[in-house]
Design a protein around this motif. Structure first.
Motif, mmCIF file in Angstrom:
data_model
loop_
_atom_site.group_PDB
_atom_site.id
_atom_site.type_symbol
_atom_site.label_atom_id
_atom_site.label_comp_id
_atom_site.label_asym_id
_atom_site.label_seq_id
_atom_site.Cartn_x
_atom_site.Cartn_y
_atom_site.Cartn_z
ATOM 1 N N GLU A 65 49.557 12.434 41.523
ATOM 2 C CA GLU A 65 48.736 10.394 41.086
ATOM 3 C C GLU A 65 49.380 9.641 41.604
ATOM 4 O O GLU A 65 49.439 8.238 42.560
ATOM 5 C CB GLU A 65 48.625 10.863 39.834
ATOM 6 C CG GLU A 65 47.410 9.421 39.539
ATOM 7 C CD GLU A 65 46.509 8.711 40.368
ATOM 8 O OE1 GLU A 65 45.791 7.985 41.136
ATOM 9 O OE2 GLU A 65 45.923 10.005 40.705
ATOM 10 N N TYR A 66 51.133 9.434 41.103
ATOM 11 C CA TYR A 66 51.890 9.141 42.243
ATOM 12 C C TYR A 66 52.206 9.210 43.418
ATOM 13 O O TYR A 66 52.520 7.893 43.506
ATOM 14 C CB TYR A 66 53.665 9.517 40.875
ATOM 15 C CG TYR A 66 54.621 8.198 41.046
ATOM 16 C CD1 TYR A 66 54.744 7.355 40.557
ATOM 17 C CD2 TYR A 66 55.283 9.021 42.377
ATOM 18 C CE1 TYR A 66 55.959 6.749 41.102
ATOM 19 C CE2 TYR A 66 56.294 8.149 42.799
ATOM 20 C CZ TYR A 66 56.561 6.301 41.968
ATOM 21 O OH TYR A 66 57.272 6.202 42.866
ATOM 22 N N LEU A 67 52.392 10.163 43.628
ATOM 23 C CA LEU A 67 52.272 10.403 45.312
ATOM 24 C C LEU A 67 50.919 9.886 46.134
ATOM 25 O O LEU A 67 51.499 9.484 47.285
ATOM 26 C CB LEU A 67 52.734 11.907 45.567
ATOM 27 C CG LEU A 67 54.066 12.599 45.245
ATOM 28 C CD1 LEU A 67 54.282 13.514 45.394
ATOM 29 C CD2 LEU A 67 55.442 11.618 45.735
ATOM 30 N N LYS A 68 50.093 9.230 45.910
ATOM 31 C CA LYS A 68 49.182 9.398 46.252
ATOM 32 C C LYS A 68 49.760 7.368 46.450
ATOM 33 O O LYS A 68 50.010 6.693 45.489
ATOM 34 C CB LYS A 68 48.350 8.692 46.235
ATOM 35 C CG LYS A 68 47.832 10.068 45.610
ATOM 36 C CD LYS A 68 45.967 10.003 44.843
ATOM 37 C CE LYS A 68 45.036 11.498 44.307
ATOM 38 N NZ LYS A 68 43.676 11.199 43.445
ATOM 39 N N PRO A 69 49.103 6.904 48.243
ATOM 40 C CA PRO A 69 49.740 5.711 48.483
ATOM 41 C C PRO A 69 48.495 4.870 47.359
ATOM 42 O O PRO A 69 47.575 5.073 47.279
ATOM 43 C CB PRO A 69 49.339 5.369 49.360
ATOM 44 C CG PRO A 69 49.197 7.072 49.966
ATOM 45 C CD PRO A 69 48.891 7.612 48.781
#
Length: 288
Positions: A65-69
């Motif tokens: 989730e954190y890595l999603k733009p």
């Protein structure tokens, strides 16, 4: 640069940080206001990396989730006045490609690296352990240049007081150190006793691995613990003279334990222009 990809292993469940890690991945715990994972990604990008592969665990959806733009998050951070941080967040997934691979079982660092093989492909890559935060990208840049010149696997190293060696992998060398800290690694011992340690030079969590490391890892038998140890693969490379190291005095913060994480938060926050002075004043008042 030959090194275009970085692998960050983040599949561990962070049991030493329970109960916090019941819900929050250890790699996302903040160093003041920025997750450790972000700081490690920034280091990789500063060394010219174009593709980041995070090895995660299905039990840690927060990593993906954190890595999603997120344009909304970037906009809110920018509106708060943290322009530089907003720029760093914005380039993930835009200027720098990010992939997620999964380690299905806790079978050691070597196995985690193997899980990234399909995403990395047949090329050299950086390996950055997120439990360690470096002061800048200079060591990784030097290691990449050494690999480009030699084609060898390059390992980041540091001298520590002898009574600390038992917590790390410790190397033996030819005894000759180059002008910029370069050494030839002739052996690796994982977490030796102080009495049995071959030197005071430890492996820190930065590597530039040649592509043949994937093949070596796939042929390794598990250690007695059942884990595939990266140090065993490095020992095979050392025996064939395909592994070199660089002894560095780079600023390094170890966040692998709760106390190490707390110390790192304080040390790194004290260096910030927006918060350092206030924290220093509070610490002086509290400790006086």
């Amino acid at each position: 640069m030959a090194m275009r990809t970085a692998v960050i292993p983040a599949a561990g469940l962070g049991t030493r940080f329970l109960p916090a890690t019941k819900a929050v991945p250890k790699e996302l715990m903040p160093i003041f206001d920025t997750p450790a994972l972000q700081l490690v990604m920034d280091e990789a990008i500063g060394a010219g990396v174009e593709h980041i592969v995070v090895v995660s665990n299905v039990a840690k959806p927060g990593i993906e989730e954190y890595l999603k733009p997120s344009a909304d998050t970037v906009a809110r951070v920018r509106k708060s006045g943290r322009t530089e941080l907003a720029d760093r967040l914005e380039r993930i997934g835009k200027d720098v490609r990010v992939s997620v691979a999964y380690q299905d079982q806790p079978r050691g660092l070597g196995h985690a690296v193997s899980c990234a093989r399909q995403a990395v492909g047949d090329e050299a890559f950086a390996l950055l352990l997120p439990d360690e935060i470096m002061g800048d990208s200079s060591l990784l840049l030097q290691m990449a240049q050494m690999h480009n010149e030699t084609g060898k696997t390059i390992v980041g190293l540091k001298r520590v007081p002898k009574n600390e060696v038992s917590a790390y992998g410790v190397i033996t060398t030819t005894g000759t150190t180059g002008e910029h800290g370069e050494v030839t690694i002739t052996g690796v011992v994982e977490k030796p006793s102080v009495e049995e340690a071959p030197s005071d030079i430890i492996i820190i969590g930065r590597y530039v691995l040649a592509p043949d490391m994937f093949d070596i890892l796939e042929t390794l038998a598990p250690a007695p613990s059942g884990e595939i140890q990266l140090t065993d693969a490095l020992l095979i490379g050392a025996n064939s003279r395909t592994v070199d190291g660089v002894v560095s005095d780079i600023e390094r913060h170890d966040t692998g334990t709760p106390m190490g994480w707390l110390q790192s938060v304080i040390e790194l926050t004290l260096k910030r222009e927006d918060a350092g002075a206030e924290l220093r004043t509070w610490l002086k008042g509290t400790l006086s």
